[in-house]
Design an enzyme around this catalytic site. Structure first.
Site, PDB file in Angstrom:
ATOM      1  N   PHE A  10       0.847  -1.199   0.000  1.00 48.01           N
ATOM      2  CA  PHE A  10       0.000   0.000   0.000  1.00 48.01           C
ATOM      3  C   PHE A  10       0.877   1.242   0.000  1.00 48.01           C
ATOM      4  O   PHE A  10       1.829   1.340   0.778  1.00 48.01           O
ATOM      5  CB  PHE A  10      -0.923   0.016   1.229  1.00 48.01           C
ATOM      6  CG  PHE A  10      -2.049  -0.976   1.113  1.00 48.01           C
ATOM      7  CD1 PHE A  10      -1.803  -2.338   1.182  1.00 48.01           C
ATOM      8  CD2 PHE A  10      -3.350  -0.542   0.917  1.00 48.01           C
ATOM      9  CE1 PHE A  10      -2.827  -3.258   1.046  1.00 48.01           C
ATOM     10  CE2 PHE A  10      -4.399  -1.465   0.782  1.00 48.01           C
ATOM     11  CZ  PHE A  10      -4.128  -2.818   0.850  1.00 48.01           C
ATOM     12  N   ALA A  11       0.548   2.189  -0.881  1.00 44.46           N
ATOM     13  CA  ALA A  11       1.287   3.455  -0.948  1.00 44.46           C
ATOM     14  C   ALA A  11       0.247   4.566  -1.060  1.00 44.46           C
ATOM     15  O   ALA A  11      -0.088   5.030  -2.155  1.00 44.46           O
ATOM     16  CB  ALA A  11       2.232   3.450  -2.136  1.00 44.46           C
TER      17      ALA A  11
ATOM     18  N   LYS B 175       1.439  10.330   1.308  1.00 43.33           N
ATOM     19  CA  LYS B 175       2.881  10.586   1.130  1.00 43.33           C
ATOM     20  C   LYS B 175       3.710   9.306   1.066  1.00 43.33           C
ATOM     21  O   LYS B 175       4.872   9.339   0.662  1.00 43.33           O
ATOM     22  CB  LYS B 175       3.388  11.475   2.258  1.00 43.33           C
ATOM     23  CG  LYS B 175       2.829  12.888   2.154  1.00 43.33           C
ATOM     24  CD  LYS B 175       3.517  13.830   3.101  1.00 43.33           C
ATOM     25  CE  LYS B 175       2.886  15.213   3.012  1.00 43.33           C
ATOM     26  NZ  LYS B 175       3.132  16.016   4.208  1.00 43.33           N
TER      27      LYS B 175
ATOM     28  N   ASP C 163       4.690  -3.973   4.179  1.00 43.72           N
ATOM     29  CA  ASP C 163       4.749  -2.519   4.328  1.00 43.72           C
ATOM     30  C   ASP C 163       5.585  -1.948   3.200  1.00 43.72           C
ATOM     31  O   ASP C 163       6.537  -2.591   2.734  1.00 43.72           O
ATOM     32  CB  ASP C 163       5.449  -2.160   5.654  1.00 43.72           C
ATOM     33  CG  ASP C 163       4.457  -1.905   6.772  1.00 43.72           C
ATOM     34  OD1 ASP C 163       3.285  -2.318   6.656  1.00 43.72           O
ATOM     35  OD2 ASP C 163       4.862  -1.276   7.782  1.00 43.72           O
TER      36      ASP C 163
ATOM     37  N   PRO D 282      10.921  -7.445  15.065  1.00 49.22           N
ATOM     38  CA  PRO D 282      12.316  -7.261  15.476  1.00 49.22           C
ATOM     39  C   PRO D 282      12.458  -6.619  16.853  1.00 49.22           C
ATOM     40  O   PRO D 282      13.483  -6.792  17.513  1.00 49.22           O
ATOM     41  CB  PRO D 282      12.881  -6.335  14.395  1.00 49.22           C
ATOM     42  CG  PRO D 282      11.696  -5.646  13.806  1.00 49.22           C
ATOM     43  CD  PRO D 282      10.575  -6.639  13.890  1.00 49.22           C
TER      44      PRO D 282
ATOM     45  N   TYR E 105      10.715  -7.196  19.620  1.00 47.10           N
ATOM     46  CA  TYR E 105      10.214  -7.925  20.796  1.00 47.10           C
ATOM     47  C   TYR E 105      10.598  -9.395  20.850  1.00 47.10           C
ATOM     48  O   TYR E 105      10.093 -10.127  21.688  1.00 47.10           O
ATOM     49  CB  TYR E 105       8.675  -7.817  20.853  1.00 47.10           C
ATOM     50  CG  TYR E 105       8.183  -6.396  20.879  1.00 47.10           C
ATOM     51  CD1 TYR E 105       8.156  -5.686  22.077  1.00 47.10           C
ATOM     52  CD2 TYR E 105       7.770  -5.759  19.717  1.00 47.10           C
ATOM     53  CE1 TYR E 105       7.719  -4.365  22.108  1.00 47.10           C
ATOM     54  CE2 TYR E 105       7.330  -4.434  19.738  1.00 47.10           C
ATOM     55  CZ  TYR E 105       7.309  -3.753  20.937  1.00 47.10           C
ATOM     56  OH  TYR E 105       6.887  -2.455  20.974  1.00 47.10           O
TER      57      TYR E 105
ATOM     58  N   GLU F   3      -2.473  -5.002  13.461  1.00 52.20           N
ATOM     59  CA  GLU F   3      -1.391  -5.842  13.995  1.00 52.20           C
ATOM     60  C   GLU F   3      -1.836  -6.561  15.264  1.00 52.20           C
ATOM     61  O   GLU F   3      -1.480  -7.722  15.495  1.00 52.20           O
ATOM     62  CB  GLU F   3      -0.148  -4.992  14.271  1.00 52.20           C
ATOM     63  CG  GLU F   3       1.039  -5.794  14.749  1.00 52.20           C
ATOM     64  CD  GLU F   3       2.305  -4.944  14.878  1.00 52.20           C
ATOM     65  OE1 GLU F   3       3.112  -4.945  13.929  1.00 52.20           O
ATOM     66  OE2 GLU F   3       2.465  -4.268  15.917  1.00 52.20           O
TER      67      GLU F   3
HETATM   68  N1  UDP Z   1       0.299   3.451   4.814  1.00 54.71           N
HETATM   69  C1  UDP Z   1       0.124   4.297   3.722  1.00 54.71           C
HETATM   70  N2  UDP Z   1      -0.168   5.611   3.932  1.00 54.71           N
HETATM   71  C2  UDP Z   1      -0.257   6.154   5.192  1.00 54.71           C
HETATM   72  C3  UDP Z   1      -0.064   5.306   6.289  1.00 54.71           C
HETATM   73  C4  UDP Z   1       0.233   3.959   6.073  1.00 54.71           C
HETATM   74  O1  UDP Z   1       0.211   3.850   2.578  1.00 54.71           O
HETATM   75  O2  UDP Z   1      -0.506   7.360   5.298  1.00 54.71           O
HETATM   76  C5  UDP Z   1       0.590   2.020   4.576  1.00 54.71           C
HETATM   77  C6  UDP Z   1       2.024   1.813   4.093  1.00 54.71           C
HETATM   78  O3  UDP Z   1       2.066   0.660   3.269  1.00 54.71           O
HETATM   79  C7  UDP Z   1       2.747   1.534   5.410  1.00 54.71           C
HETATM   80  C8  UDP Z   1       1.714   0.713   6.158  1.00 54.71           C
HETATM   81  O4  UDP Z   1       0.453   1.298   5.793  1.00 54.71           O
HETATM   82  O5  UDP Z   1       3.964   0.855   5.205  1.00 54.71           O
HETATM   83  C9  UDP Z   1       1.862   0.703   7.686  1.00 54.71           C
HETATM   84  O6  UDP Z   1       2.072   1.991   8.207  1.00 54.71           O
HETATM   85  P1  UDP Z   1       3.488   2.419   8.797  1.00 54.71           P
HETATM   86  O7  UDP Z   1       4.564   1.867   7.935  1.00 54.71           O
HETATM   87  O8  UDP Z   1       3.484   3.914   9.014  1.00 54.71           O
HETATM   88  O9  UDP Z   1       3.487   1.683  10.203  1.00 54.71           O
HETATM   89  P2  UDP Z   1       4.792   1.324  11.059  1.00 54.71           P
HETATM   90  O10 UDP Z   1       5.617   0.365  10.251  1.00 54.71           O
HETATM   91  O11 UDP Z   1       5.520   2.608  11.312  1.00 54.71           O
HETATM   92  O12 UDP Z   1       4.222   0.693  12.296  1.00 54.71           O
HETATM   93 MN    MN Z   2       6.087   0.368   8.209  1.00 58.29          MN
END
Ligand code: UDP
Ligand code: MN
Length: 346
Positions: free
Chosen positions: A114-115, A118, A203, A226, A228, A295
Protein backbone atom coordinates in the site's frame (compact mmCIF):
# COMPACT_ATOMS: atom_id res chain seq x y z
CA UNK A 1 -43.06 -55.21 42.55
CA UNK A 2 -43.07 -55.36 38.75
CA UNK A 3 -44.68 -51.91 38.64
CA UNK A 4 -41.89 -50.62 40.82
CA UNK A 5 -39.18 -52.00 38.49
CA UNK A 6 -40.96 -50.52 35.50
CA UNK A 7 -41.09 -47.18 37.28
CA UNK A 8 -37.41 -47.39 38.11
CA UNK A 9 -36.61 -48.25 34.48
CA UNK A 10 -38.68 -45.29 33.26
CA UNK A 11 -36.99 -43.00 35.75
CA UNK A 12 -33.51 -44.09 34.74
CA UNK A 13 -34.44 -43.69 31.07
CA UNK A 14 -35.68 -40.18 31.81
CA UNK A 15 -32.50 -39.41 33.75
CA UNK A 16 -30.32 -40.64 30.88
CA UNK A 17 -32.32 -38.51 28.46
CA UNK A 18 -31.98 -35.48 30.72
CA UNK A 19 -28.26 -36.04 31.14
CA UNK A 20 -27.90 -36.43 27.37
CA UNK A 21 -29.74 -33.16 26.80
CA UNK A 22 -27.64 -31.43 29.41
CA UNK A 23 -24.44 -32.71 27.77
CA UNK A 24 -25.64 -31.53 24.37
CA UNK A 25 -26.49 -28.06 25.71
CA UNK A 26 -23.16 -27.61 27.51
CA UNK A 27 -21.27 -28.80 24.43
CA UNK A 28 -23.03 -26.30 22.17
CA UNK A 29 -22.38 -23.52 24.66
CA UNK A 30 -18.72 -24.51 24.67
CA UNK A 31 -18.53 -24.42 20.88
CA UNK A 32 -20.32 -21.07 20.79
CA UNK A 33 -17.99 -19.53 23.33
CA UNK A 34 -14.99 -20.85 21.41
CA UNK A 35 -16.31 -19.14 18.30
CA UNK A 36 -16.81 -16.01 20.33
CA UNK A 37 -13.15 -16.14 21.29
CA UNK A 38 -11.71 -16.95 17.89
CA UNK A 39 -14.29 -14.90 15.98
CA UNK A 40 -14.16 -17.06 12.90
CA UNK A 41 -16.77 -16.09 10.34
CA UNK A 42 -19.26 -18.91 9.80
CA UNK A 43 -17.91 -19.86 6.39
CA UNK A 44 -14.26 -20.05 7.52
CA UNK A 45 -11.92 -22.82 6.49
CA UNK A 46 -14.37 -24.45 4.05
CA UNK A 47 -12.13 -24.30 1.02
CA UNK A 48 -9.01 -26.35 1.50
CA UNK A 49 -8.25 -26.61 -2.19
CA UNK A 50 -4.71 -25.64 -3.11
CA UNK A 51 -2.91 -25.71 -6.44
CA UNK A 52 0.43 -26.54 -4.92
CA UNK A 53 1.65 -28.81 -2.27
CA UNK A 54 4.17 -28.03 0.42
CA UNK A 55 3.78 -31.59 1.60
CA UNK A 56 5.34 -33.25 -1.44
CA UNK A 57 8.89 -31.93 -1.43
CA UNK A 58 10.32 -33.42 -4.61
CA UNK A 59 13.95 -32.69 -5.32
CA UNK A 60 15.86 -33.58 -8.52
CA UNK A 61 18.08 -36.63 -8.46
CA UNK A 62 21.86 -35.96 -8.36
CA UNK A 63 21.52 -32.41 -7.04
CA UNK A 64 24.87 -31.44 -5.52
CA UNK A 65 24.71 -29.79 -2.11
CA UNK A 66 26.35 -29.85 1.29
CA UNK A 67 25.38 -32.85 3.37
CA UNK A 68 22.92 -31.85 6.10
CA UNK A 69 23.57 -32.70 9.73
CA UNK A 70 21.19 -33.32 12.61
CA UNK A 71 23.83 -32.80 15.28
CA UNK A 72 25.59 -29.70 13.96
CA UNK A 73 23.82 -26.48 13.16
CA UNK A 74 22.91 -23.16 14.67
CA UNK A 75 22.86 -23.25 18.44
CA UNK A 76 22.40 -19.51 19.08
CA UNK A 77 18.77 -19.50 17.91
CA UNK A 78 15.77 -21.81 18.09
CA UNK A 79 14.69 -23.01 14.67
CA UNK A 80 11.45 -24.79 15.50
CA UNK A 81 8.39 -23.71 17.50
CA UNK A 82 6.76 -25.91 20.20
CA UNK A 83 4.08 -26.77 17.60
CA UNK A 84 6.87 -27.87 15.25
CA UNK A 85 6.74 -25.06 12.72
CA UNK A 86 10.14 -24.08 11.30
CA UNK A 87 11.61 -20.74 12.37
CA UNK A 88 13.59 -19.58 9.36
CA UNK A 89 17.07 -18.17 10.08
CA UNK A 90 20.11 -17.87 7.86
CA UNK A 91 21.99 -21.16 8.11
CA UNK A 92 18.90 -23.30 8.77
CA UNK A 93 18.07 -23.92 5.10
CA UNK A 94 19.92 -24.54 1.87
CA UNK A 95 18.76 -22.02 -0.76
CA UNK A 96 19.92 -24.19 -3.68
CA UNK A 97 17.94 -27.15 -2.40
CA UNK A 98 14.90 -25.00 -1.59
CA UNK A 99 14.86 -23.51 -5.09
CA UNK A 100 15.27 -26.93 -6.71
CA UNK A 101 12.15 -28.08 -4.87
CA UNK A 102 9.91 -25.05 -5.46
CA UNK A 103 10.94 -23.83 -8.92
CA UNK A 104 9.56 -26.88 -10.76
CA UNK A 105 6.22 -26.32 -8.97
CA UNK A 106 5.95 -23.08 -10.98
CA UNK A 107 4.40 -21.32 -8.03
CA UNK A 108 2.87 -17.90 -8.39
CA UNK A 109 3.46 -15.46 -5.55
CA UNK A 110 1.25 -12.40 -5.10
CA UNK A 111 2.43 -9.38 -3.11
CA UNK A 112 0.33 -6.56 -1.74
CA UNK A 113 1.82 -3.19 -0.94
CA UNK A 114 0.00 0.00 0.00
CA UNK A 115 1.29 3.45 -0.95
CA UNK A 116 -1.37 5.93 0.12
CA UNK A 117 -0.76 9.68 0.56
CA UNK A 118 2.88 10.59 1.13
CA UNK A 119 3.90 6.93 1.42
CA UNK A 120 3.98 6.88 -2.38
CA UNK A 121 7.55 8.19 -2.06
CA UNK A 122 8.70 4.84 -0.66
CA UNK A 123 7.38 2.83 -3.57
CA UNK A 124 10.18 3.20 -6.12
CA UNK A 125 13.02 1.88 -3.99
CA UNK A 126 10.73 -0.78 -2.49
CA UNK A 127 9.95 -2.10 -5.99
CA UNK A 128 13.52 -1.79 -7.25
CA UNK A 129 15.04 -3.72 -4.35
CA UNK A 130 12.21 -6.25 -4.49
CA UNK A 131 13.20 -6.95 -8.08
CA UNK A 132 16.77 -7.68 -6.92
CA UNK A 133 16.03 -9.92 -3.92
CA UNK A 134 12.43 -11.13 -3.65
CA UNK A 135 11.68 -14.54 -5.21
CA UNK A 136 14.18 -14.04 -8.02
CA UNK A 137 13.40 -16.44 -10.87
CA UNK A 138 9.80 -17.05 -9.70
CA UNK A 139 6.42 -15.75 -10.90
CA UNK A 140 5.69 -12.66 -8.82
CA UNK A 141 2.65 -10.42 -9.20
CA UNK A 142 2.78 -7.19 -7.21
CA UNK A 143 -0.49 -5.43 -6.44
CA UNK A 144 0.12 -1.78 -5.60
CA UNK A 145 -2.77 -0.13 -3.76
CA UNK A 146 -2.65 3.65 -4.05
CA UNK A 147 -4.72 6.81 -4.25
CA UNK A 148 -2.25 8.23 -6.82
CA UNK A 149 -2.01 5.74 -9.69
CA UNK A 150 -0.31 8.32 -11.94
CA UNK A 151 2.63 8.53 -9.55
CA UNK A 152 3.39 4.82 -9.50
CA UNK A 153 6.99 4.64 -10.77
CA UNK A 154 8.00 2.68 -13.84
CA UNK A 155 10.20 -0.16 -12.66
CA UNK A 156 11.65 -2.67 -15.11
CA UNK A 157 10.76 -6.20 -14.12
CA UNK A 158 12.10 -9.56 -15.27
CA UNK A 159 10.07 -12.08 -17.26
CA UNK A 160 7.42 -13.77 -15.12
CA UNK A 161 6.98 -10.69 -12.94
CA UNK A 162 4.22 -8.12 -13.22
CA UNK A 163 2.65 -5.21 -11.43
CA UNK A 164 -0.99 -4.16 -11.17
CA UNK A 165 -2.20 -0.88 -9.70
CA UNK A 166 -5.43 -0.78 -7.69
CA UNK A 167 -7.07 2.49 -6.76
CA UNK A 168 -7.96 3.00 -3.11
CA UNK A 169 -9.40 6.02 -1.35
CA UNK A 170 -7.12 8.12 0.83
CA UNK A 171 -7.89 8.79 4.46
CA UNK A 172 -7.23 11.43 7.07
CA UNK A 173 -6.14 8.83 9.63
CA UNK A 174 -3.08 6.59 9.20
CA UNK A 175 -4.67 4.10 11.56
CA UNK A 176 -7.48 3.64 9.05
CA UNK A 177 -5.16 3.31 6.05
CA UNK A 178 -3.12 0.70 7.86
CA UNK A 179 -6.11 -1.26 9.18
CA UNK A 180 -8.19 -1.15 5.97
CA UNK A 181 -5.48 -3.19 4.31
CA UNK A 182 -7.11 -6.31 5.77
CA UNK A 183 -10.40 -5.60 3.98
CA UNK A 184 -8.72 -4.72 0.67
CA UNK A 185 -6.49 -7.80 0.75
CA UNK A 186 -9.52 -9.96 1.54
CA UNK A 187 -11.34 -8.58 -1.51
CA UNK A 188 -8.23 -8.98 -3.71
CA UNK A 189 -7.93 -12.63 -2.73
CA UNK A 190 -11.59 -13.23 -3.52
CA UNK A 191 -10.98 -11.84 -7.02
CA UNK A 192 -7.66 -13.58 -7.73
CA UNK A 193 -7.97 -16.81 -5.75
CA UNK A 194 -7.20 -19.05 -8.69
CA UNK A 195 -4.38 -16.96 -10.16
CA UNK A 196 -1.84 -17.36 -7.37
CA UNK A 197 -0.64 -19.93 -4.87
CA UNK A 198 0.87 -17.76 -2.16
CA UNK A 199 0.59 -14.16 -1.05
CA UNK A 200 2.76 -11.84 1.04
CA UNK A 201 1.45 -8.57 2.45
CA UNK A 202 4.23 -6.05 3.03
CA UNK A 203 4.75 -2.52 4.33
CA UNK A 204 6.02 -0.07 1.71
CA UNK A 205 8.40 1.84 3.99
CA UNK A 206 11.07 -0.85 3.81
CA UNK A 207 13.82 -2.07 1.48
CA UNK A 208 15.12 -5.49 0.53
CA UNK A 209 18.81 -6.09 1.27
CA UNK A 210 19.12 -9.87 0.94
CA UNK A 211 17.41 -12.96 -0.42
CA UNK A 212 13.75 -13.48 0.46
CA UNK A 213 12.81 -16.66 -1.35
CA UNK A 214 10.88 -19.92 -1.35
CA UNK A 215 12.16 -20.83 2.12
CA UNK A 216 9.45 -18.44 3.33
CA UNK A 217 6.56 -20.34 1.75
CA UNK A 218 3.97 -21.99 3.97
CA UNK A 219 0.27 -22.26 4.74
CA UNK A 220 0.24 -19.43 7.26
CA UNK A 221 3.43 -17.38 7.56
CA UNK A 222 4.25 -14.90 10.32
CA UNK A 223 7.33 -12.74 10.89
CA UNK A 224 8.80 -12.22 14.36
CA UNK A 225 8.71 -8.53 15.24
CA UNK A 226 12.32 -7.26 15.48
CA UNK A 227 11.55 -5.17 18.54
CA UNK A 228 10.21 -7.93 20.80
CA UNK A 229 11.65 -11.30 19.87
CA UNK A 230 13.66 -11.60 23.07
CA UNK A 231 11.04 -10.27 25.45
CA UNK A 232 8.87 -12.04 27.97
CA UNK A 233 5.09 -12.12 27.59
CA UNK A 234 4.45 -9.22 29.92
CA UNK A 235 6.43 -6.88 27.64
CA UNK A 236 4.71 -7.85 24.39
CA UNK A 237 2.46 -5.01 23.19
CA UNK A 238 -0.66 -7.14 22.67
CA UNK A 239 -4.08 -5.56 23.14
CA UNK A 240 -4.75 -5.87 26.86
CA UNK A 241 -8.31 -4.52 27.18
CA UNK A 242 -10.82 -7.39 27.40
CA UNK A 243 -13.41 -5.23 25.59
CA UNK A 244 -11.44 -5.62 22.35
CA UNK A 245 -11.68 -8.70 20.16
CA UNK A 246 -7.87 -8.55 19.90
CA UNK A 247 -7.56 -9.12 23.66
CA UNK A 248 -4.71 -11.26 24.92
CA UNK A 249 -4.60 -12.28 28.57
CA UNK A 250 -1.29 -11.92 30.46
CA UNK A 251 -0.66 -15.67 30.19
CA UNK A 252 -1.45 -15.78 26.43
CA UNK A 253 0.87 -15.39 23.45
CA UNK A 254 3.72 -17.25 21.79
CA UNK A 255 5.58 -14.46 20.02
CA UNK A 256 4.81 -10.92 18.92
CA UNK A 257 4.41 -10.88 15.15
CA UNK A 258 4.69 -8.02 12.64
CA UNK A 259 1.76 -6.40 10.93
CA UNK A 260 4.22 -5.15 8.30
CA UNK A 261 4.89 -8.57 6.78
CA UNK A 262 2.81 -11.75 6.77
CA UNK A 263 1.59 -14.25 4.22
CA UNK A 264 0.81 -17.81 3.29
CA UNK A 265 -1.49 -19.66 0.93
CA UNK A 266 -4.33 -17.61 -0.53
CA UNK A 267 -6.88 -19.64 1.41
CA UNK A 268 -5.19 -19.11 4.77
CA UNK A 269 -4.49 -15.43 4.24
CA UNK A 270 -8.06 -14.96 3.08
CA UNK A 271 -9.37 -16.35 6.34
CA UNK A 272 -6.88 -14.29 8.33
CA UNK A 273 -7.74 -10.99 6.62
CA UNK A 274 -11.47 -11.69 6.74
CA UNK A 275 -11.34 -12.48 10.45
CA UNK A 276 -9.13 -9.50 11.34
CA UNK A 277 -11.31 -7.17 9.30
CA UNK A 278 -14.48 -8.51 10.92
CA UNK A 279 -13.08 -8.11 14.42
CA UNK A 280 -11.59 -4.67 13.74
CA UNK A 281 -14.93 -3.43 12.40
CA UNK A 282 -16.95 -5.04 15.20
CA UNK A 283 -14.62 -3.36 17.73
CA UNK A 284 -15.05 -0.03 15.92
CA UNK A 285 -18.84 -0.30 16.17
CA UNK A 286 -18.37 -0.62 19.91
CA UNK A 287 -16.04 2.39 19.98
CA UNK A 288 -12.78 0.55 20.55
CA UNK A 289 -9.61 0.45 18.41
CA UNK A 290 -6.94 -2.07 19.34
CA UNK A 291 -3.57 -0.72 20.51
CA UNK A 292 -1.80 -1.51 17.23
CA UNK A 293 -4.87 -1.73 14.95
CA UNK A 294 -4.71 -4.66 12.52
CA UNK A 295 -1.39 -5.84 13.99
CA UNK A 296 -3.13 -6.51 17.31
CA UNK A 297 -5.86 -8.50 15.56
CA UNK A 298 -3.26 -10.41 13.55
CA UNK A 299 -1.49 -11.34 16.77
CA UNK A 300 -4.74 -12.57 18.31
CA UNK A 301 -5.41 -14.61 15.16
CA UNK A 302 -1.93 -16.16 15.12
CA UNK A 303 -2.28 -17.10 18.79
CA UNK A 304 -5.32 -19.22 17.96
CA UNK A 305 -4.23 -20.32 14.49
CA UNK A 306 -0.54 -21.04 14.86
CA UNK A 307 1.56 -20.10 11.84
CA UNK A 308 2.92 -23.10 9.97
CA UNK A 309 6.11 -21.18 9.24
CA UNK A 310 7.70 -18.45 11.34
CA UNK A 311 10.21 -16.09 9.74
CA UNK A 312 13.00 -14.70 11.90
CA UNK A 313 13.45 -10.91 12.26
CA UNK A 314 15.85 -11.14 9.28
CA UNK A 315 12.63 -10.83 7.28
CA UNK A 316 11.63 -7.48 8.79
CA UNK A 317 14.35 -5.67 10.59
CA UNK A 318 14.41 -1.95 11.45
CA UNK A 319 17.19 0.30 10.12
CA UNK A 320 17.41 2.21 13.39
CA UNK A 321 17.96 -0.93 15.50
CA UNK A 322 21.38 -2.18 16.52
CA UNK A 323 22.14 -5.41 14.68
CA UNK A 324 22.26 -8.30 17.14
CA UNK A 325 24.81 -11.10 16.62
CA UNK A 326 22.14 -13.71 15.81
CA UNK A 327 21.02 -11.58 12.87
CA UNK A 328 23.51 -12.84 10.26
CA UNK A 329 21.71 -11.26 7.34
CA UNK A 330 19.10 -8.54 6.98
CA UNK A 331 16.73 -9.39 4.17
CA UNK A 332 14.09 -6.67 4.50
CA UNK A 333 14.24 -3.66 6.78
CA UNK A 334 12.04 -0.72 7.67
CA UNK A 335 13.59 2.64 6.88
CA UNK A 336 13.85 5.43 9.41
CA UNK A 337 11.07 7.92 8.77
CA UNK A 338 9.84 11.11 10.30
CA UNK A 339 6.24 10.31 11.20
CA UNK A 340 5.23 13.97 11.44
CA UNK A 341 6.30 14.53 7.82
CA UNK A 342 4.59 11.61 6.17
CA UNK A 343 1.48 10.65 8.10
CA UNK A 344 -1.79 12.49 7.54
CA UNK A 345 -2.34 12.72 11.32
CA UNK A 346 -0.16 12.34 14.37
N1 UDP B 1 0.30 3.45 4.81
C1 UDP B 1 0.12 4.30 3.72
N2 UDP B 1 -0.17 5.61 3.93
C2 UDP B 1 -0.26 6.15 5.19
C3 UDP B 1 -0.06 5.31 6.29
C4 UDP B 1 0.23 3.96 6.07
O1 UDP B 1 0.21 3.85 2.58
O2 UDP B 1 -0.51 7.36 5.30
C5 UDP B 1 0.59 2.02 4.58
C6 UDP B 1 2.02 1.81 4.09
O3 UDP B 1 2.07 0.66 3.27
C7 UDP B 1 2.75 1.53 5.41
C8 UDP B 1 1.71 0.71 6.16
O4 UDP B 1 0.45 1.30 5.79
O5 UDP B 1 3.96 0.86 5.21
C9 UDP B 1 1.86 0.70 7.69
O6 UDP B 1 2.07 1.99 8.21
P1 UDP B 1 3.49 2.42 8.80
O7 UDP B 1 4.56 1.87 7.93
O8 UDP B 1 3.48 3.91 9.01
O9 UDP B 1 3.49 1.68 10.20
P2 UDP B 1 4.79 1.32 11.06
O10 UDP B 1 5.62 0.36 10.25
O11 UDP B 1 5.52 2.61 11.31
O12 UDP B 1 4.22 0.69 12.30
MN1 MN C 1 6.09 0.37 8.21
Amino acid sequence: MERLTRRAAAASLLLTLLLGMLYYITQSIRVESLEEVTKIPADGRSDTHSRVSDVRLTSPDHLQYKQPSVVHGRTDVVSVTPWLAPVVWEGTFNPVLIDSIYKPQNVSVAVTVFAVGKYIMFLKSFLETMEQYFFVGFNVHVYVFTDQPKDVPEVRVAAGRQLTVRLVPSSKRWQEISARRMELIQVLIEETLHHHDYIFCLDVDALFHGRWGAESLGGLVAVLHPGYYKDGRSRLPFERRPQSRAYMAPEDGDFYYCGGAFGGSLQEVHLLTKTCRYNFEADAREGIEAAWQEESHLNRYMWIHKPSKVLSPEYLWQDFARRNPEIRIIRFSGIVKNYADIRPNV
